[in-house]
Design an enzyme around this catalytic site. Structure first.
Site, mmCIF file in Angstrom:
data_model
loop_
_atom_site.group_PDB
_atom_site.id
_atom_site.type_symbol
_atom_site.label_atom_id
_atom_site.label_comp_id
_atom_site.label_asym_id
_atom_site.label_seq_id
_atom_site.Cartn_x
_atom_site.Cartn_y
_atom_site.Cartn_z
ATOM 1 N N LYS A 165 1.399 -1.403 -0.274
ATOM 2 C CA LYS A 165 0.344 0.041 -0.073
ATOM 3 C C LYS A 165 0.564 1.453 -0.244
ATOM 4 O O LYS A 165 0.611 2.050 -0.428
ATOM 5 C CB LYS A 165 -0.694 -0.244 0.908
ATOM 6 N N THR A 166 1.650 1.071 1.094
ATOM 7 C CA THR A 166 2.522 2.399 0.692
ATOM 8 C C THR A 166 3.083 2.844 -0.111
ATOM 9 O O THR A 166 3.461 3.990 -0.529
ATOM 10 C CB THR A 166 3.790 2.468 1.809
ATOM 11 N N ASP A 205 -4.641 8.239 2.859
ATOM 12 C CA ASP A 205 -4.530 7.630 3.253
ATOM 13 C C ASP A 205 -5.385 6.392 4.088
ATOM 14 O O ASP A 205 -6.266 6.774 4.793
ATOM 15 C CB ASP A 205 -3.385 7.135 3.996
ATOM 16 N N GLU A 206 -5.398 4.603 5.108
ATOM 17 C CA GLU A 206 -6.140 4.915 5.532
ATOM 18 C C GLU A 206 -7.668 5.553 5.312
ATOM 19 O O GLU A 206 -7.788 5.198 6.630
ATOM 20 C CB GLU A 206 -5.699 4.539 6.350
ATOM 21 N N GLN A 209 -9.823 -4.232 6.809
ATOM 22 C CA GLN A 209 -8.957 -3.592 8.476
ATOM 23 C C GLN A 209 -9.174 -2.768 9.398
ATOM 24 O O GLN A 209 -9.114 -1.927 9.566
ATOM 25 C CB GLN A 209 -7.487 -3.457 8.053
ATOM 26 N N ARG A 263 -0.379 -10.186 11.144
ATOM 27 C CA ARG A 263 0.537 -9.533 10.954
ATOM 28 C C ARG A 263 1.845 -10.070 10.915
ATOM 29 O O ARG A 263 3.324 -9.683 11.246
ATOM 30 C CB ARG A 263 0.759 -9.163 12.632
#
Length: 598
Positions: A32-33, A218-219, A249, A554
């Site tokens: 994503k980043t 973002d997010e 998420q 994770r």
């Protein structure tokens, strides 16, 4: 351009036409980043004036990383203007600096942090409520925060038939007036006030439309109603809005986030393009298969199928335990074996609530395993625990002046006088019975509920202390255990978190955005995950399932799911081909006898 090696889907997102809305659905561990920063680089490289670009993140860390990547690339000319890269709140500040006069303030305004706001609200609440028993401070603060974060009209409180609502409105109006007199805004204002300007003043909104033509967020699944309105107003229905996130998420509903804004993006913004990133770079095939199989049970989600080129790796391990003490002992034993075997990988234990750290901490100390609590206090450092332990200490030793002093500060005068007189007569009570007496004969719990927004969490901590107390036959033994536990804590104090040197422990909420070689999820038990408070609503259960999904994803190499008592329904939803059972004991999660209570 920014030097990332992008896959086909990432490249499709980055190279999409820069005009118009774009939604990037980024599955866990899918880069994503890299994709978002590369998209920003593509926009800047297209000849757009950098000053017209806004990139908004939820954390300063994310903003710093994005800013560093852009500055070290060739996207910007040496003496050109710079895009705005920062958090929602910092962007709100930049607008309020220009528009403070709308709220009778000037550009030199102060920003009251949460502590400043809480102190001021508490003072006003005491003056206005005058000891009323029909409401409490924490619920009043929650009502005011909802008013701001949901952009609700003040009439929703002031014209309510409910006394507590009307009192909250009075506190709100007084609080706003004091902020105005102080030329100040609070943290919620930094989003709410610009959003209200955009809604009420078309000319001002049009000015910012011209100023900021390209917006990246973002997010996006974590935005609340005020943030949503802020962004939607600024971008317009056909605006150049680029957002990235993962609905699977979305775990912050308790903070007011509404992930339906993410689900409805292409309905809210006309002609939106949607690109889905499904290749996971983080985890093994078995971990991805297990997590994907679980999250498929959610009805509210955007369809996606996570996959990976990584090896299948070890199956996901399931451990059944009799109770939380056995669970802590077995997890610490497995971690001890790993450390003795020279494993240098990063290891974490995740859990649903802070109260679950107590038996784990105890087991780690007994086995000389270095650990640290990430982002939180150790169990016995928590206020409510220290308060009750001070009463236990005083009962055991009336000469303990430190314990007596804490009792005076932590309990109302009438309560502390009662305790001073009666506790000495109850010295021979079993410890758990003594704690029960303290809670039932004083206003301690009521005061916690009145003064703290996180009362339920504090109440769970007290329940955990009570549960631990049942294992000690007398007060002296319990106090000795607690004292030795505290003095034996040799946790390393890291300035910069290094997860490879010590076992980290944290709630699942705090783990979002992190990754570890080995992940142990403790307490995957019905009532803990999913939490009992989620049983009433299907949507709440789905958020709990997303929480389990976040915890599972994770893990890079190894994942262990542990439970005690009644297994979580989520364990039975994971496809069996990705699982193995500790000691070869196969567990039938469909066994109805497990769910029969006598």
């Amino acid at each position: 351009m920014i030097p990332w090696n992008l896959n086909e889907s990432q490249r499709q997102a980055v190279d999409s036409p820069i005009l118009g809305p774009l939604l990037i659905v980024a599955g866990a561990g899918s880069g994503k980043t890299a994709t978002l920063i590369s998209r920003l680089g593509a926009i800047l490289s297209s000849g757009v004036n950098p000053a017209e670009v806004v990139a908004i993140t939820f954390t300063n860390k994310a903003a710093d990383e994005m800013r560093s990547r852009v500055e070290n690339s060739n996207c910007l000319k040496k003496n050109s203007s710079r895009p705005f890269i920062g958090t929602f709140h910092s962007f709100g500040v930049s607008i309020l600096k220009k528009e403070a006069s709308y709220f009778d303030r000037d550009a030199r305004f102060s920003i009251f942090d949460n502590n400043d706001s809480s102190r001021l609200l508490r003072k006003i609440f005491k003056e206005i409520s005058a000891g009323s028993k029909e409401t409490n401070f924490s619920s009043t603060v929650s009502k005011i925060s909802r008013l701001k974060n949901n952009l609700l009209p003040t009439e929703s409180l002031s014209e309510s038939s409910n006394f507590a609502d009307r009192l909250a409105a009075d506190v709100f109006f007084s609080y706003e007036n004091v902020l105005k007199r102080n030329n100040a805004f609070d943290f919620d204002d930094l989003i709410e006030k610009p959003a209200r300007i955009f809604l009420s003043n078309p000319d001002t909104l049009e000015k910012y439309h011209r100023l900021f033509r390209f917006i990246l967020v973002d997010e996006y699944q974590d935005i609340n109603p005020a943030q949503y309105q802020f962004i939607r107003s600024l971008a317009g229905e056909d605006g150049n809005l680029n957002v990235v996130g993962d609905d699977n998420q979305a775990i912050y509903g308790f903070r007011g986030a509404d992930f339906k804004n993410f689900l409805n993006f292409d309905r809210d913004f006309k002609n939106a393009r949607v690109v889905t990133l499904e290749e996971n770079y983080r985890s093994t095939g078995n971990i991805i298969g297990a997590a994907s199989g679980l999250i498929l049970k959610n009805k509210l989600q955007r369809p996606k199928k996570l996959w990976t080129k990584n090896q299948a790796g070890s199956p996901v391990l399931i451990i059944e335990n009799e109770d939380e003490e056995e669970e802590a002992a077995r997890l610490s034993e497995k971690i001890s074996l790993l450390r003795r075997g020279g494993v240098k990988e990063s290891i974490t234990i995740l859990y649903r609530t802070n109260a679950q750290s107590r038996p784990l901490e105890q087991a780690f100390i007994e086995n000389n395993i270095p650990y640290f609590i990430f982002g939180g206090l150790r169990f016995y450092d928590r206020k409510e625990i220290k308060d009750i332990v001070s009463v236990l200490r005083f009962t055991s030793n009336p000469k303990d002046e430190a314990a007596k002093e804490r009792m005076k500060k932590s309990f109302h005068r009438a309560d502390s006088n009662l305790l001073f007189i009666e506790l000495l007569q109850k010295k021979d009570y079993p410890p758990a019975a003594l704690i029960d007496f303290i809670l039932k004969s004083t206003s301690f719990l009521k005061n916690l509920e009145k003064n703290f927004d996180n009362f339920r969490e504090r109440e769970e901590n007290i329940k955990e202390l009570y549960s631990f107390a049942t294992s000690s036959p007398n007060l002296e033994e319990l106090i000795e255990k607690i004292s030795l536990f505290q003095s034996s804590d040799s946790r390393p104090k890291f300035k910069n978190t290094d997860f490879s040197k010590s076992i980290s422990m944290m709630t699942i909420h705090l783990s979002k955005g992190l990754e570890f070689d080995r992940v142990f999820i403790a307490g995957l038990s019905e009532g803990l995950l999913p939490h009992a408070m989620s049983f009433k609503k299907g949507e709440d259960i789905e958020e709990e399932r997303r929480l389990a999904y976040v915890a599972m994803t994770r893990a890079r190499k190894n994942l262990c799911l542990s439970f005690h008592g009644l297994p979580s329904r989520f364990l039975g939803e994971i496809p069996s081909e990705f699982l193995e059972f500790d000691a070869g004991r196969v567990i039938d999660f469909d066994d109805e006898e497990r769910y029969i209570t006598i």
